[in-house]
Design an enzyme around this catalytic site. Structure first.
Site, PDB file in Angstrom:
ATOM      1  N   GLU A   1       0.820  -1.209   0.000  1.00 11.28           N
ATOM      2  CA  GLU A   1       0.000   0.000   0.000  1.00 11.28           C
ATOM      3  C   GLU A   1       0.858   1.265   0.000  1.00 11.28           C
ATOM      4  O   GLU A   1       0.601   2.211  -0.743  1.00 11.28           O
ATOM      5  CB  GLU A   1      -0.950  -0.005   1.201  1.00 11.28           C
TER       6      GLU A   1
ATOM      7  N   HIS B   1       2.195   2.408  -3.276  1.00  6.69           N
ATOM      8  CA  HIS B   1       1.329   3.244  -4.111  1.00  6.69           C
ATOM      9  C   HIS B   1       1.674   4.717  -3.908  1.00  6.69           C
ATOM     10  O   HIS B   1       1.670   5.510  -4.860  1.00  6.69           O
ATOM     11  CB  HIS B   1      -0.138   3.004  -3.761  1.00  6.69           C
TER      12      HIS B   1
END
Length: 633
Positions: free
Chosen positions: A430, A433
């Site tokens: 995550e 990103h």
């Protein structure tokens, strides 16, 4: 300095996708049944690698200017002499010595929002490589400001809400003028986490024409959207950008992926020089909790949008040592441990990426940039046990200067339920990103990985870094890794295939993308190629499995960290919304900038093995694969 004891445990959750067919599900606006893939931006970018750039510059008799921004500006003017554009205020020089300058094309004083030009300048002040997606068609002769025959921004907001089924009440919306040409903020709305905004911009459409649109920004939590609503027909939404990237995917100690790989261990003062204020200060304030310059971690059981007053473990002497066993249930019974683990993993990854060059000027996530460039006040807001969802996670990446937001969910795939914060891979995936969205296209533009193929690479980078970090000294090129196996309670993990250098175990090739219509599937192909690249570099340079790289003249001395470094540097070189071929070329250029191309053939062999060789060609419908190597390899 007070000692910090962290009992760390990590894991990694994602959606349960055990078979290739299962990866074809569309990306859907969370719980609203709208297929966001149908609104993705078209791929328009071109990239000229360092070899081709050298030939072009020589042919133009192009000379450098006094500073790297002026040199870059001169190149844009010479390439598009009839175009108007502006310099984006996010240029910087990376740790590899390459200067990165970004431009936005304009028409009649309005941005053409998906028309970008990035120029990379080498240490000698010469153009190294560049990419662009500038509009080459006919610009409208008359400014829309003359007759002002476009709709008002309130209609655009209502059009976006209706078309995308957004939970925003806009009946009483009023538009208030804010700084910027034809820029507005809406008052009198509810349902969004912050006031919606609108700005009048042009947009390149799939058919090559130009549309006048309202760029409507709405942050509704699970989705943070830029919706391009036609300025003459408010019921038409041309394209949508989502700052939120979702996963389907874990720390004990750094490098342990999940509870199956070890036991919680205590660490004292685990920060590095990349966090000069430690993890518990922003240079002004000291915090006896899971808050500091890089991140703020808390639980969020209701799934709400506020975080400052949410629960965090407190320790005046900075000793965060909490119990956890696999039998503990529900996850809320070990929330102190979960929040501590999430805080540890996020900060540890911040420090590693900083050493590779994801620093203040490059747009990293920090409150206090300590006069080192970039925009501050944007630490990562990381929520443990977030109640807004299950069996997933997501990360929202607005432009530099606004905080990133990670939501980690609980997983109902096992009994007792599992907490995604305990799988390091999902946290790393995550946060990656945030890395890729800040680097690709520059820190001020978070819309450069929103086409289907570039968005897929965004997922692939997350998988690659999560996998590279978990490698063990016993591993060889024959070692296979799954993604999300612990969280999904499935040893096969959540990807169609294991990450492997064996073509029978993982048969994905470049042309496999022709049959994939979903970002996680495309990302698996890209991460598979990067896994091949990493093992090629490990065979060439050895594999040091220390937590942090050893540098010599800026170059990591082991293959694993070298792969992570050049893959990251490639993100900053490539154009906005790249395809596989352009991203491959950017990685090759990154190695050229860092090592003078010492690993060129190793890199080519890795990509060629998976069909992205010298003769590979991009076409959105029929990609052409190639196992060919370039001359000299």
């Amino acid at each position: 300095m007070h000692g910090l004891l962290l009992a760390g445990l990590l894991a990694l959750p994602m959606n349960v996708l055990a078979h290739p067919a299962e990866q074809q599900t569309s990306s859907v606006l969370s719980r609203r049944g709208v297929d966001i893939d149908s609104f993705r931006l078209p791929l328009k970018a071109k990239y000229m690698d360092s070899d081709a750039t050298a030939q072009k510059i020589q042919a133009l008799s192009f000379s450098k200017e006094d500073d790297y921004v002026s040199t870059a500006t001169k190149l844009v003017k010479s390439t598009f002499p009839k175009s108007t554009f502006r310099v984006v205020d996010d240029h910087y020089i990376g740790t590899n010595g390459i200067g990165h300058v970004h431009f936005k094309q304009t028409a009649h004083g309005l941005d053409i929002d998906n028309s970008d030009f990035n120029v990379n300048i080498d240490r000698d002040g010469k153009v190294f490589s560049f990419g662009n997606s500038f509009f080459t068609g006919e610009i409208p002769k008359e400014s829309p400001m003359v007759k002002r025959e476009f709709s008002d921004p309130v209609k655009a907001l209502k059009g976006a809400v209706k078309a995308l089924n957004l939970p925003v009440k806009s009946e009483n919306a009023k538009a208030k003028t804010v700084e910027g040409k034809e820029s507005f903020e809406f008052q009198g709305t509810s349902g969004a986490l912050s006031a919606p905004k609108a700005k009048l911009v042009y947009l390149q459409k799939e058919d090559g024409s130009l549309a006048l649109t309202w760029k409507v920004e709405t942050d509704v939590g699970d989705n943070w959207l830029l919706s391009y609503v036609d300025a003459h027909d408010s019921e038409t939404v041309h394209n949508v950008v989502d700052y939120v990237a979702s996963a389907e995917f874990k720390v004990f100690a750094w490098g342990l992926n999940d509870p199956t790989e070890g036991n919680p261990t205590s660490f004292r003062d685990p920060w590095t020089a990349s966090s000069p204020f430690t993890w518990h200060s922003d240079g002004t304030n000291k915090y006896p909790t899971t808050r500091g310059n890089n991140a703020i971690a808390q639980d969020n059981p209701t799934g709400g949008s506020t975080y400052l007053n949410n629960y965090r473990p407190q320790s005046a002497n900075l000793i965060f040592n909490y119990p956890w066993t696999a039998a503990m249930t529900p996850p809320s019974s070990y929330k102190d441990f979960s929040i501590t683990q999430l805080f540890y993993t996020t900060n540890r990854y911040h420090d590693l990426l900083y050493s590779f060059g994801f620093n203040e000027a490059a747009g990293n996530f920090q409150v206090n940039n300590n006069n080192k460039g970039g925009k501050g006040n944007d630490f990562a807001i990381v929520n443990a046990q977030d109640g807004s969802g299950t069996n997933n996670a997501n990360f929202a990446t607005p432009p530099d200067g606004s905080p990133g937001r990670m939501r980690m969910y609980n997983w109902t795939t096992a009994r007792p339920n599992r907490d995604g914060c305990l799988e390091a891979g999902i946290v790393i995936h995550e946060y990656t990103h945030g890395l890729s969205n800040r680097l690709c296209g520059g820190p001020a533009n978070s819309a450069c990985l929103n086409a289907l193929e570039s968005g897929g690479m965004g997922e692939g980078w997350g998988d690659f870094y999560a996998t590279a970090i978990r490698l063990k000294p016993r591993d060889t090129k024959n070692t296979n890794y799954s993604m999300g196996a612990w969280a999904a309670n499935d040893p096969k993990g959540i990807r169609a295939y294991l990450y492997s250098t064996n073509l029978q175990t993982n048969p994905y090739m470049y042309t496999s993308v022709n049959n994939l219509r979903e970002v996680h599937g495309i990302g698996t192909v890209w991460a598979t190629m990067l896994y091949e690249l990493m093992w090629g570099l490990i065979e060439a340079h050895g594999g040091t499995y220390s937590a942090d790289p050893v540098f010599r003249n800026g170059v990591p001395q082991d293959g694993r960290h070298l792969a992570m470094k050049i893959v990251m540097d490639g993100m900053a070189l490539q154009p906005c919304n790249p395809n596989f071929v352009q991203a491959r070329d950017a990685i090759i250029d990154a190695d050229r900038a860092l090592t003078n191309g010492a690993n060129k053939c190793t890199i080519w062999k890795a990509f060629a093995k998976r069909g992205l060789g010298y003769g590979a060609k991009y076409d959105p419908r029929t990609r052409t694969g190639s196992n060919q190597l370039p001359p000299g390899c």
